[in-house]
Design an enzyme around this catalytic site. Structure first.
Site, PDB file in Angstrom:
ATOM      1  N   GLU A  55      -1.307  -6.656 -14.550  1.00 36.14           N
ATOM      2  CA  GLU A  55      -0.935  -5.555 -15.452  1.00 36.14           C
ATOM      3  C   GLU A  55       0.477  -5.030 -15.191  1.00 36.14           C
ATOM      4  O   GLU A  55       1.164  -4.593 -16.121  1.00 36.14           O
ATOM      5  CB  GLU A  55      -1.920  -4.386 -15.265  1.00 36.14           C
ATOM      6  CG  GLU A  55      -1.478  -3.142 -15.997  1.00 36.14           C
ATOM      7  CD  GLU A  55      -2.410  -1.953 -15.808  1.00 36.14           C
ATOM      8  OE1 GLU A  55      -2.646  -1.553 -14.659  1.00 36.14           O
ATOM      9  OE2 GLU A  55      -2.879  -1.434 -16.808  1.00 36.14           O
ATOM     10  N   ASP A  56       0.886  -5.057 -13.932  1.00 35.45           N
ATOM     11  CA  ASP A  56       2.162  -4.430 -13.582  1.00 35.45           C
ATOM     12  C   ASP A  56       3.383  -5.210 -14.049  1.00 35.45           C
ATOM     13  O   ASP A  56       4.500  -4.698 -14.023  1.00 35.45           O
ATOM     14  CB  ASP A  56       2.230  -4.224 -12.052  1.00 35.45           C
ATOM     15  CG  ASP A  56       1.191  -3.220 -11.608  1.00 35.45           C
ATOM     16  OD1 ASP A  56       1.011  -2.220 -12.323  1.00 35.45           O
ATOM     17  OD2 ASP A  56       0.557  -3.451 -10.573  1.00 35.45           O
ATOM     18  N   HIS A 107      -0.052   5.013  -9.750  1.00 34.18           N
ATOM     19  CA  HIS A 107       0.460   4.795 -11.114  1.00 34.18           C
ATOM     20  C   HIS A 107      -0.110   5.836 -12.082  1.00 34.18           C
ATOM     21  O   HIS A 107      -1.164   6.432 -11.820  1.00 34.18           O
ATOM     22  CB  HIS A 107      -0.001   3.416 -11.612  1.00 34.18           C
ATOM     23  CG  HIS A 107       0.695   2.259 -10.997  1.00 34.18           C
ATOM     24  ND1 HIS A 107       0.019   1.171 -10.489  1.00 34.18           N
ATOM     25  CD2 HIS A 107       2.011   1.982 -10.839  1.00 34.18           C
ATOM     26  CE1 HIS A 107       0.884   0.279 -10.025  1.00 34.18           C
ATOM     27  NE2 HIS A 107       2.097   0.746 -10.220  1.00 34.18           N
ATOM     28  N   LEU A 159       0.857  -1.185   0.000  1.00 24.49           N
ATOM     29  CA  LEU A 159       0.000   0.000   0.000  1.00 24.49           C
ATOM     30  C   LEU A 159       0.896   1.239   0.000  1.00 24.49           C
ATOM     31  O   LEU A 159       1.875   1.291   0.746  1.00 24.49           O
ATOM     32  CB  LEU A 159      -0.909   0.033   1.233  1.00 24.49           C
ATOM     33  CG  LEU A 159      -2.046  -0.994   1.269  1.00 24.49           C
ATOM     34  CD1 LEU A 159      -2.781  -0.926   2.596  1.00 24.49           C
ATOM     35  CD2 LEU A 159      -3.027  -0.786   0.114  1.00 24.49           C
ATOM     36  N   ASP A 177       0.224  -9.524  -4.130  1.00 27.36           N
ATOM     37  CA  ASP A 177      -0.317  -8.621  -5.155  1.00 27.36           C
ATOM     38  C   ASP A 177      -0.401  -9.257  -6.539  1.00 27.36           C
ATOM     39  O   ASP A 177      -0.614  -8.550  -7.530  1.00 27.36           O
ATOM     40  CB  ASP A 177       0.572  -7.363  -5.230  1.00 27.36           C
ATOM     41  CG  ASP A 177       0.287  -6.398  -4.088  1.00 27.36           C
ATOM     42  OD1 ASP A 177      -0.870  -5.985  -3.943  1.00 27.36           O
ATOM     43  OD2 ASP A 177       1.237  -6.076  -3.333  1.00 27.36           O
ATOM     44  N   ARG A 236       7.145  -7.704  -5.343  1.00 23.63           N
ATOM     45  CA  ARG A 236       6.408  -8.108  -6.544  1.00 23.63           C
ATOM     46  C   ARG A 236       7.319  -8.712  -7.620  1.00 23.63           C
ATOM     47  O   ARG A 236       6.829  -9.224  -8.627  1.00 23.63           O
ATOM     48  CB  ARG A 236       5.616  -6.914  -7.084  1.00 23.63           C
ATOM     49  CG  ARG A 236       4.617  -6.374  -6.045  1.00 23.63           C
ATOM     50  CD  ARG A 236       3.473  -5.640  -6.657  1.00 23.63           C
ATOM     51  NE  ARG A 236       2.785  -6.482  -7.631  1.00 23.63           N
ATOM     52  CZ  ARG A 236       1.885  -6.028  -8.494  1.00 23.63           C
ATOM     53  NH1 ARG A 236       1.555  -4.770  -8.484  1.00 23.63           N
ATOM     54  NH2 ARG A 236       1.317  -6.858  -9.354  1.00 23.63           N
ATOM     55  N   CYS A 273      -5.744  -3.042 -13.802  1.00 22.94           N
ATOM     56  CA  CYS A 273      -4.656  -3.766 -13.107  1.00 22.94           C
ATOM     57  C   CYS A 273      -4.790  -5.284 -13.160  1.00 22.94           C
ATOM     58  O   CYS A 273      -3.801  -5.988 -13.005  1.00 22.94           O
ATOM     59  CB  CYS A 273      -4.601  -3.389 -11.633  1.00 22.94           C
ATOM     60  SG  CYS A 273      -4.854  -1.679 -11.318  1.00 22.94           S
TER      61      CYS A 273
HETATM   62  C1  CIR Z   1       0.654  -2.571  -5.378  1.00 25.23           C
HETATM   63  O1  CIR Z   1       0.850  -1.656  -4.590  1.00 25.23           O
HETATM   64  O2  CIR Z   1       1.532  -2.956  -6.163  1.00 25.23           O
HETATM   65  C2  CIR Z   1      -0.684  -3.244  -5.368  1.00 25.23           C
HETATM   66  N1  CIR Z   1      -1.182  -3.264  -4.046  1.00 25.23           N
HETATM   67  C3  CIR Z   1      -1.657  -2.530  -6.286  1.00 25.23           C
HETATM   68  C4  CIR Z   1      -1.235  -2.583  -7.716  1.00 25.23           C
HETATM   69  C5  CIR Z   1      -2.253  -1.990  -8.621  1.00 25.23           C
HETATM   70  N2  CIR Z   1      -1.819  -2.074  -9.965  1.00 25.23           N
HETATM   71  C6  CIR Z   1      -2.071  -1.158 -10.885  1.00 25.23           C
HETATM   72  O3  CIR Z   1      -2.593  -0.094 -10.589  1.00 25.23           O
HETATM   73  N3  CIR Z   1      -1.646  -1.389 -12.116  1.00 25.23           N
END
Ligand code: CIR
Length: 253
Positions: free
Chosen positions: A65-66, A160, A18, A60, A85, A247
Site C-alpha cells: 500500500e505504501d 500513518h 518500526l 517491508d 523502502r 497495508c
Molecule cells: C513500515 O514501518 O514501513 C512498516 N514496518 C509498516 C508499514 C505499514 N504500512 C501501512 O500502514 N500502510
C-alpha cells in the site's frame, strides 16, 4: 472485478522498520499463513489477486500500500518516507504501468500510501513521520486536473493516517479521534473505535465487503451494524511489524 496486488512476506520481515512499536519476534511461517488467509479474504471480497513474489532483501515489501496510490485516472508512485523502502518502488511501477498512466512523486517530497485516504473527490494526506508538506503540494499539483481536492491532515501517535482513520463505506469513516482530528473531515459520518482498541481504526472496504482484524472484537461489533459483509482475518503477526489490513494490498478498480 477489482484486482488486488499483494506481495509475499519477505524472509527479512524481522528487520522491518518500526516507529511506534518495540521489536518483538515475528514468526515468518505464521505471518505467511495469515497473509495467505488475507489473500483469500480479498478473493471473497470479489478481487482477482496478482500475487507478486517475495523480495528477500526488502523487509517491508509485503506492505505494498505504501508504494502507490491508485486512482481511476492514474497511479501515483510514492517516494516512501523510510529510505530502506525506496527500492520497493520499481517493481510496483512495472506492474501498475500495465493498468494506469504513472505519476512519480519526486524528492524532497516523501509520502507513504498509508497516509493517503481518498473519500470521493477529496484526498486526505496524513502529515506523519513519513509524509511531508512537499508531498501534499505535489499530490495537489498532479491531481487538481482530475478534479480532486487535496487536504493535509496532522497525525500524531501512530504511523500513518490510515492507522487512525479508514473508510467503512463511501460515507462513513472508522476513526480513532486520539490520533487525528475529526473536524478535519467533512461530509462524512464517523464510527469511533472502542476506547480499549486504539489500533482498531484500520479496515479495508472493497465493494460491499469490509476486511477487518480479529483482534478488535468491540469495534467489530460496531461495524456489524453497517450491513457490510464483514470478513474477519487474523492479522496479528504482521501487526508486530506495524502493518494492518489496508497495508498489504493495492486495489485496482
Ligand atoms: C513500515 O514501518 O514501513 C512498516 N514496518 C509498516 C508499514 C505499514 N504500512 C501501512 O500502514 N500502510
Amino acid at each position: 472485478m477489482p484486482i488486488a496486488i499483494t506481495r509475499a512476506v519477505s524472509r527479512s520481515i524481522v528487520n522491518c522498520e518500526l516507529t511506534h512499536f518495540q521489536r518483538t519476534e515475528i514468526d515468518l511461517q505464521i505471518a505467511r499463513q495469515q497473509h495467505y488467509q488475507y489473500e483469500q479474504a480479498l478473493k471473497s471480497a470479489g478481487c482477482e489477486i496478482i500475487s507478486l513474489p517475495e523480495m528477500p532483501d526488502l523487509a517491508d515489501s509485503v506492505f505494498v500500500e505504501d508504494i502507490a496510490v491508485i486512482f481511476d485516472e492514474a497511479a501515483i508512485i510514492t517516494n516512501p518516507g523510510a529510505i530502506s523502502r525506496r527500492p520497493e518502488t520499481d517493481s510496483i511501477a512495472e506492474v501498475l504501468r500495465q493498468h494506469r498512466k504513472l505519476i512519480f512523486i519526486e524528492p524532497p517530497a516523501t509520502i507513504d500510501g498509508g497516509d493517503v485516504l481518498v473519500v470521493g473527490k477529496t484526498i486526505y494526506i496524513g502529515l506523519s513521520s513519513r509524509t511531508n508538506d512537499e508531498a501534499v503540494s505535489q499530490m495537489a499539483a498532479h491531481l487538481d486536473d482530475f478534479g480532486y481536492q487535496v487536504i493535509g491532515v496532522e497525525v500524531k501517535g501512530c504511523l500513518h493516517l490510515k492507522s487512525a482513520v479508514t473508510k467503512v463505506s463511501s460515507a462513513t469513516l472508522l476513526i480513532n479521534p486520539a490520533w487525528v482530528d475529526k473536524s478535519r473531515f467533512s461530509d462524512v459520518n464517523f464510527t469511533v473505535v472502542d476506547e480499549d482498541e486504539p489500533f482498531g481504526a484500520n479496515c479495508l472496504s472493497i465493494g460491499d465487503s469490509v476486511i477487518y482484524p480479529k483482534t478488535f472484537p468491540e469495534t467489530r461489533k460496531k461495524l456489524e451494524d453497517f450491513g457490510s459483509k464483514l470478513i474477519v482475518v487474523d492479522a496479528d503477526e504482521l501487526a508486530k511489524a506495524e502493518g494492518a489490513v489496508t497495508c498489504c494490498s493495492l486495489i485496482v478498480n
